[in-house]
Design a protein around this motif. Structure first.
Motif, PDB file in Angstrom:
ATOM      1  N   VAL A 177     -10.044   1.594 -48.219  1.00 19.18           N
ATOM      2  CA  VAL A 177     -10.350   0.487 -47.418  1.00 19.18           C
ATOM      3  C   VAL A 177      -8.138   0.499 -47.727  1.00 19.18           C
ATOM      4  O   VAL A 177      -7.790  -0.458 -46.420  1.00 19.18           O
ATOM      5  CB  VAL A 177     -10.321  -0.760 -48.529  1.00 19.18           C
ATOM      6  N   HIS A 196     -12.585   6.127 -42.945  1.00 24.51           N
ATOM      7  CA  HIS A 196     -11.450   5.936 -42.084  1.00 24.51           C
ATOM      8  C   HIS A 196     -11.197   7.268 -41.723  1.00 24.51           C
ATOM      9  O   HIS A 196     -11.628   7.014 -40.111  1.00 24.51           O
ATOM     10  CB  HIS A 196     -10.268   5.933 -42.945  1.00 24.51           C
ATOM     11  N   CYS A 252     -15.249  -3.492 -35.303  1.00 25.78           N
ATOM     12  CA  CYS A 252     -14.469  -3.172 -33.684  1.00 25.78           C
ATOM     13  C   CYS A 252     -14.243  -3.603 -32.935  1.00 25.78           C
ATOM     14  O   CYS A 252     -15.332  -4.312 -32.568  1.00 25.78           O
ATOM     15  CB  CYS A 252     -15.157  -1.759 -34.602  1.00 25.78           C
ATOM     16  N   VAL A 261      -9.394  -2.581 -35.145  1.00 26.11           N
ATOM     17  CA  VAL A 261     -10.095  -2.029 -36.617  1.00 26.11           C
ATOM     18  C   VAL A 261      -9.649  -2.904 -37.478  1.00 26.11           C
ATOM     19  O   VAL A 261      -8.475  -3.554 -37.877  1.00 26.11           O
ATOM     20  CB  VAL A 261     -10.900  -0.660 -37.094  1.00 26.11           C
ATOM     21  N   GLU A 262     -10.320  -4.397 -38.390  1.00 28.04           N
ATOM     22  CA  GLU A 262     -10.328  -4.933 -38.715  1.00 28.04           C
ATOM     23  C   GLU A 262     -10.941  -5.355 -40.604  1.00 28.04           C
ATOM     24  O   GLU A 262     -12.054  -5.092 -39.715  1.00 28.04           O
ATOM     25  CB  GLU A 262     -10.305  -7.175 -38.734  1.00 28.04           C
ATOM     26  N   VAL A 263     -10.397  -5.401 -41.889  1.00 29.50           N
ATOM     27  CA  VAL A 263     -12.167  -5.299 -42.385  1.00 29.50           C
ATOM     28  C   VAL A 263     -12.068  -6.184 -42.907  1.00 29.50           C
ATOM     29  O   VAL A 263     -10.598  -7.707 -43.539  1.00 29.50           O
ATOM     30  CB  VAL A 263     -10.874  -4.595 -43.760  1.00 29.50           C
ATOM     31  N   LEU A 303     -16.198  -4.445 -41.524  1.00 34.89           N
ATOM     32  CA  LEU A 303     -15.446  -3.573 -40.716  1.00 34.89           C
ATOM     33  C   LEU A 303     -15.627  -4.603 -39.495  1.00 34.89           C
ATOM     34  O   LEU A 303     -17.158  -4.789 -38.771  1.00 34.89           O
ATOM     35  CB  LEU A 303     -15.369  -2.686 -40.302  1.00 34.89           C
ATOM     36  N   LEU A 305     -14.209   6.712 -38.232  1.00 36.05           N
ATOM     37  CA  LEU A 305     -13.702   5.499 -37.415  1.00 36.05           C
ATOM     38  C   LEU A 305     -12.503   6.470 -36.830  1.00 36.05           C
ATOM     39  O   LEU A 305     -12.210   5.689 -35.418  1.00 36.05           O
ATOM     40  CB  LEU A 305     -12.870   4.568 -38.083  1.00 36.05           C
ATOM     41  N   SER A 320     -14.494  -7.078 -48.744  1.00 30.14           N
ATOM     42  CA  SER A 320     -14.945  -6.105 -49.333  1.00 30.14           C
ATOM     43  C   SER A 320     -14.961  -6.220 -50.823  1.00 30.14           C
ATOM     44  O   SER A 320     -13.928  -7.716 -51.095  1.00 30.14           O
ATOM     45  CB  SER A 320     -13.484  -5.000 -49.215  1.00 30.14           C
ATOM     46  N   LEU A 343      -8.244   2.512 -44.592  1.00 27.67           N
ATOM     47  CA  LEU A 343      -8.348   1.373 -43.261  1.00 27.67           C
ATOM     48  C   LEU A 343      -7.672   0.467 -42.918  1.00 27.67           C
ATOM     49  O   LEU A 343      -7.273   0.172 -41.786  1.00 27.67           O
ATOM     50  CB  LEU A 343     -10.378   1.086 -43.456  1.00 27.67           C
ATOM     51  N   LYS A 344      -6.873  -0.122 -44.144  1.00 27.89           N
ATOM     52  CA  LYS A 344      -6.147  -0.951 -43.288  1.00 27.89           C
ATOM     53  C   LYS A 344      -5.057  -0.536 -42.446  1.00 27.89           C
ATOM     54  O   LYS A 344      -4.054  -1.861 -42.023  1.00 27.89           O
ATOM     55  CB  LYS A 344      -5.758  -1.903 -45.122  1.00 27.89           C
TER      56      LYS A 344
END
Length: 313
Positions: A219, A300, A245, A229-231, A243, A303, A234, A222-223
């Motif tokens: 996570v 990650h 996208c 791409v946005e979380v 996510l 992506l 969670s 990913l941030k």
């Protein structure tokens, strides 16, 4: 001739009579001996039955006490005063200590130690921490009355959090203190395996904590991804990850990827769903491939691969 025969009959009857008398005497002594032996055996049988009943009662008491101690149930005054309670408590404590020592010895013998990088950006040194195959260290404390277990976590060669659990061994194996996250199902895991199989409990706990740390690390990574791409969501256990996208097309389209981690002992999702207003896009072969990629690789990594393939911007 007649007188000779009479004399022989008299002598014979005398000898036979003597022999018969001796035989009767021997039989009488044999009967007396058999009777005495029978009485002795009966008395011994009575004594053995009494000892058997006593041992059976003692065994039942010890079994009841052991069940109470293992389950952590409260003991009454008469339980603590029962015969064998102190010895039982000592034997259980000794058994738990020996099991912990065996685990510690085996852990250090077969645990592979691998160099991993610190996750701190400013630190360039390399530390030696247990690899994923041997993720905990065990140390006795308080004169053997408790044991402290340190669970090391790592992901992709990066050292992460270390969690500690103190096990109380004075009555039954119980968790007295820990710094495991409150959201982690430690209590339910302990109820299932702690008393039954200490080794399995430690291995399962180590695996689950490492998987939790790995999901949290994903996570964070990913941030840090720069782009579209946005979380979106969670939870604390990172068992659900949503996510958003942006798909590359003539007109940018939002795609919602939901990753569900049904197995908390794993860092890969067990289910991935793709949603988009453009049903043709979400059902296309390319996004079917992306769905499989998210199932088979860390989020990650998947992506980044999707970005290189041109699926997302």
């Amino acid at each position: 001739m007649d007188s000779f025969m009479e004399t022989m009959e008299q002598d014979t009857s005398g000898v036979l009579g003597h022999l018969m008398a001796l035989e009767r005497g021997g039989m009488g002594r044999q009967k007396q001996h058999d009777s005495q032996r029978s009485e002795t055996l009966k008395a011994r049988a009575v004594t053995l039955r009494a000892k058997r009943d006593q041992l059976k009662h003692h065994t039942d008491v010890v079994k009841t006490l052991k069940d109470k101690i293992v389950k952590g149930l409260p003991l009454r005054d008469e339980d603590a005063a029962a015969d064998g309670f102190v010895e039982l408590q000592k034997s259980l404590l000794t058994a738990w200590r020996m099991q912990l020592k065996d685990l510690q010895r085996a852990h250090h013998l077969i645990g592979n130690f691998a160099p991993v990088k610190s996750h701190r950006a400013h630190c360039h040194c390399r530390s030696i921490v247990p690899s994923l195959s041997g993720g905990y260290d065990l140390v006795e404390c308080k004169d053997g009355k408790s044991a402290c277990v340190s669970f090391h976590t790592a992901f992709e060669g990066v050292r992460l959090e270390t969690y500690s659990v103190e096990l109380d061994l004075t009555r039954a194996v119980q968790i007295s203190r820990h710094n495991v996250p409150p959201s982690f199902p430690l209590e339910s895991l302990a109820k299932r395996t702690l008393q039954k199989d200490l080794k399995a409990f430690l291995q399962t706990l180590s695996q689950n904590l490492n998987a939790l740390a790995a999901r949290r690390r994903q996570v964070c990574l990913l941030k840090e991804l720069v782009g579209s791409v946005e979380v979106m969501e969670s939870n604390q256990l990172c068992s659900v990850l949503v996510l958003m996208c942006t798909a590359q097309s003539e007109a940018p389209k939002a795609v919602l990827c939901t990753l569900e981690y049904g197995d908390l002992a794993q860092c890969l999702p067990t289910r991935v769903s793709i949603e988009c207003e453009d049903k043709v896009l979400s059902g296309s072969p390319q996004w079917k491939k992306n769905q499989s990629l998210l199932l088979e690789s860390p989020a990650h990594t998947a992506l980044l691969t999707m970005r290189r393939m041109g699926s997302i911007s």
